[in-house]
Design an enzyme around this catalytic site. Sequence first.
Site, PDB file in Angstrom:
ATOM      1  N   ASN A 193       0.250  11.639   1.200  1.00 16.34           N
ATOM      2  CA  ASN A 193       1.093  10.595   0.636  1.00 16.34           C
ATOM      3  C   ASN A 193       0.821  10.504  -0.861  1.00 16.34           C
ATOM      4  O   ASN A 193      -0.178  11.048  -1.338  1.00 16.34           O
ATOM      5  CB  ASN A 193       0.840   9.244   1.354  1.00 16.34           C
ATOM      6  CG  ASN A 193      -0.622   8.836   1.328  1.00 16.34           C
ATOM      7  OD1 ASN A 193      -1.219   8.707   0.263  1.00 16.34           O
ATOM      8  ND2 ASN A 193      -1.198   8.630   2.507  1.00 16.34           N
ATOM      9  N   ARG A 240      -9.017  10.538  -8.272  1.00 14.38           N
ATOM     10  CA  ARG A 240      -8.106  11.235  -7.355  1.00 14.38           C
ATOM     11  C   ARG A 240      -7.330  10.194  -6.551  1.00 14.38           C
ATOM     12  O   ARG A 240      -7.604   9.968  -5.388  1.00 14.38           O
ATOM     13  CB  ARG A 240      -8.886  12.167  -6.421  1.00 14.38           C
ATOM     14  CG  ARG A 240      -7.996  13.142  -5.639  1.00 14.38           C
ATOM     15  CD  ARG A 240      -8.654  13.586  -4.352  1.00 14.38           C
ATOM     16  NE  ARG A 240      -8.952  12.488  -3.450  1.00 14.38           N
ATOM     17  CZ  ARG A 240      -8.070  11.931  -2.616  1.00 14.38           C
ATOM     18  NH1 ARG A 240      -6.801  12.337  -2.595  1.00 14.38           N
ATOM     19  NH2 ARG A 240      -8.433  10.935  -1.821  1.00 14.38           N
ATOM     20  N   LYS A 262      -6.147  -1.903  -0.627  1.00 16.98           N
ATOM     21  CA  LYS A 262      -6.973  -1.629   0.544  1.00 16.98           C
ATOM     22  C   LYS A 262      -7.576  -2.917   1.089  1.00 16.98           C
ATOM     23  O   LYS A 262      -7.592  -3.162   2.306  1.00 16.98           O
ATOM     24  CB  LYS A 262      -8.094  -0.665   0.142  1.00 16.98           C
ATOM     25  CG  LYS A 262      -8.586   0.219   1.258  1.00 16.98           C
ATOM     26  CD  LYS A 262      -7.767   1.497   1.308  1.00 16.98           C
ATOM     27  CE  LYS A 262      -8.295   2.478   2.305  1.00 16.98           C
ATOM     28  NZ  LYS A 262      -7.580   3.755   2.287  1.00 16.98           N
ATOM     29  N   TYR A 322       0.865  -1.183   0.000  1.00 17.55           N
ATOM     30  CA  TYR A 322       0.000   0.000   0.000  1.00 17.55           C
ATOM     31  C   TYR A 322       0.898   1.228   0.000  1.00 17.55           C
ATOM     32  O   TYR A 322       1.906   1.239  -0.677  1.00 17.55           O
ATOM     33  CB  TYR A 322      -0.990  -0.048   1.180  1.00 17.55           C
ATOM     34  CG  TYR A 322      -2.199   0.815   0.887  1.00 17.55           C
ATOM     35  CD1 TYR A 322      -3.013   0.542  -0.209  1.00 17.55           C
ATOM     36  CD2 TYR A 322      -2.498   1.927   1.651  1.00 17.55           C
ATOM     37  CE1 TYR A 322      -4.093   1.344  -0.522  1.00 17.55           C
ATOM     38  CE2 TYR A 322      -3.579   2.735   1.357  1.00 17.55           C
ATOM     39  CZ  TYR A 322      -4.370   2.442   0.264  1.00 17.55           C
ATOM     40  OH  TYR A 322      -5.428   3.241  -0.054  1.00 17.55           O
ATOM     41  N   GLU A 338     -13.648   5.000  -2.438  1.00 12.93           N
ATOM     42  CA  GLU A 338     -12.211   5.231  -2.274  1.00 12.93           C
ATOM     43  C   GLU A 338     -11.655   6.067  -3.417  1.00 12.93           C
ATOM     44  O   GLU A 338     -11.850   5.741  -4.593  1.00 12.93           O
ATOM     45  CB  GLU A 338     -11.482   3.880  -2.227  1.00 12.93           C
ATOM     46  CG  GLU A 338     -10.002   3.974  -1.958  1.00 12.93           C
ATOM     47  CD  GLU A 338      -9.675   4.434  -0.548  1.00 12.93           C
ATOM     48  OE1 GLU A 338      -8.566   4.964  -0.351  1.00 12.93           O
ATOM     49  OE2 GLU A 338     -10.507   4.261   0.346  1.00 12.93           O
ATOM     50  N   ASP A 339     -10.979   7.150  -3.081  1.00 13.58           N
ATOM     51  CA  ASP A 339     -10.243   7.977  -4.034  1.00 13.58           C
ATOM     52  C   ASP A 339     -11.106   8.513  -5.172  1.00 13.58           C
ATOM     53  O   ASP A 339     -10.700   8.538  -6.340  1.00 13.58           O
ATOM     54  CB  ASP A 339      -9.030   7.217  -4.588  1.00 13.58           C
ATOM     55  CG  ASP A 339      -7.886   7.167  -3.568  1.00 13.58           C
ATOM     56  OD1 ASP A 339      -8.074   7.693  -2.456  1.00 13.58           O
ATOM     57  OD2 ASP A 339      -6.821   6.626  -3.879  1.00 13.58           O
ATOM     58  N   ASP A 357     -13.637   6.319   3.051  1.00  9.84           N
ATOM     59  CA  ASP A 357     -12.475   6.277   3.932  1.00  9.84           C
ATOM     60  C   ASP A 357     -11.650   7.552   3.845  1.00  9.84           C
ATOM     61  O   ASP A 357     -11.060   7.980   4.845  1.00  9.84           O
ATOM     62  CB  ASP A 357     -11.609   5.065   3.591  1.00  9.84           C
ATOM     63  CG  ASP A 357     -10.448   4.905   4.550  1.00  9.84           C
ATOM     64  OD1 ASP A 357     -10.703   4.848   5.760  1.00  9.84           O
ATOM     65  OD2 ASP A 357      -9.292   4.852   4.094  1.00  9.84           O
ATOM     66  N   ASP A 358     -11.587   8.179   2.675  1.00  9.92           N
ATOM     67  CA  ASP A 358     -10.805   9.407   2.536  1.00  9.92           C
ATOM     68  C   ASP A 358     -11.374  10.526   3.405  1.00  9.92           C
ATOM     69  O   ASP A 358     -10.636  11.396   3.864  1.00  9.92           O
ATOM     70  CB  ASP A 358     -10.775   9.858   1.076  1.00  9.92           C
ATOM     71  CG  ASP A 358     -10.229   8.789   0.159  1.00  9.92           C
ATOM     72  OD1 ASP A 358      -9.097   8.341   0.402  1.00  9.92           O
ATOM     73  OD2 ASP A 358     -10.940   8.382  -0.771  1.00  9.92           O
TER      74      ASP A 358
END
Length: 549
Positions: free
Chosen positions: A410, A158, A176, A106, A247-248, A270-271
């Site tokens: 990150n 993203r 993930k 990850y 996610e993202d 989660d973001d």
Amino acid sequence: MSVPVRTKRSSASSDSPHGLALLRDPLLNKGTAFTEAERDALGLRGFLPAHVLSMKDQVERVLTNLRSLPTDLEKYIALNSLHDRNEALFFRVVCDNIDEIQPLIYTPTVGLACQRFGLIFQRPRGMFISANDRGRIAELLANWPYPAKLIVVTDGERILGLGDLGAHGMGIPVGKLSLYSACAGIRPEYCLPVMLDVGTNNEDFLNDPYYIGLRQKRLSGVAYDELVDEFITAARGTFPGVLIQFEDFANHSAFRLLHKYRDKINVFNDDIQGTAAVALAGLFSALRVSGGKLADQKVLFLGAGEAATGIADLVVSAMMAEGVSEAEALRRTWLVDSRGLVVKNRAGVTDHKLRYAHDHAPIGDFLTAIETLRPTAIIGVAAAGGAFTPEVLQAMARINDRPIVFALSNPTSKAECSAEEAYRHTGGRALFACGSPYDPVKLDGKTFVPRQGNNSYIFPGVGLGAIASGSRLVTDEMFMAAAHTLAYLVNDADIQQGSLYPALPRIREVSAHIAVAVAEVAYRRGLATTPAPNDLMAFVQSQMYDPHY
């Protein structure tokens, strides 16, 4: 003598694979660990070399080979290949060496892997659902052979701090879900990574002969929303009760989708929510050193997107839980975006920032905002590499005896500052957390051990708790409970060496405790669909997958 039997949604065939078919099934394959008796019974004679290895021997061999590889990307590819061959061995390697392996599967390595995904793609894992599949998504999901209980889905717009990577973003759901299994023991066959391929606006990828996704600009507007809605409906129909993690997704989609579905079905982002909980836990830990209540702090964010406003929302809720009004909590929470301090009289403030747009004169840069507002904590979530300059860090140290400095972006190239920079420019007084891993830092005779404010401390346990309790929703109260639980698990030895989070090898213990806290909320709020057990911790632990033969 036993071989695990794969659980399928369809009972068309109850026969376990034999021979080569067995060796090619990653859920069932044991490779050279198949015993003599198993080789006879399962038609494996001749397909394997003579010597039988234990799982321990196999793990040591994997690590020997892995450590000989020259780059982290090559290690990522090797681990991905192992995952495709032998899931039990892959997860044994990860679980027993989490400090070494998590950064490879990850963050930060997964960012580079996604950028190179078209070149390193070997074998499908999860499901690719494209804009061309409209009207038949349920048919596609029915092809998945396992009883999915957890889906991580992205549209690749993203990815980390790297932007629009289109279908190459599939590496994120895959990584993930590996952490869900390794860190919280959710069985691999219950985990389904999904890429919603709606195209990409990344011109480099559109012109890349090795790009694996749709060669078209991104779907948007009503057509995009209809595709997402069809996917959600099909997923819930195919896998009743499934937990879906967004996610993202880019800001303009992430907030809208979360608000659309969060009070109706079992989803979270989660973001927004996981990042919030892990950051809040870090603040609670930092306050054990600096003293005072959270409600007395002033928090300044560099960034105003999903992560920033998600953290800010949970911080405000936590301040209010300490007894201050919402208005007072908001006055202690500020955002700086690419245009400067977010203030009310600035034109074009988007909806998700409005709550934090205060009455204040415009300020164009982060350092001036620090000098003016005098925050006790700065939190970087803008993927603006190097933005916590020596001057920023020195200003925080001048204003505060123990400045709280969280550089959470990150991969490492996007980090606001390194651990060494944070400690050096604050005279070793920073209470520091990071989004990418850093080695211990020696300064003036003291060794500091920085730890990642990594969402992997939060989301695996939240997912485990929601699945174990059969919760119908995932709520902000659950993330608040997760944050308090994570902070509680930081011990005095951690704090004394500058660590605001527990050691990563404790992650399964952490996840179990968080799962219990989440499940308790589900039962207390009437959201659970499974009977409440007498011993919730024992029940949660009984649900956790332990990779072995």
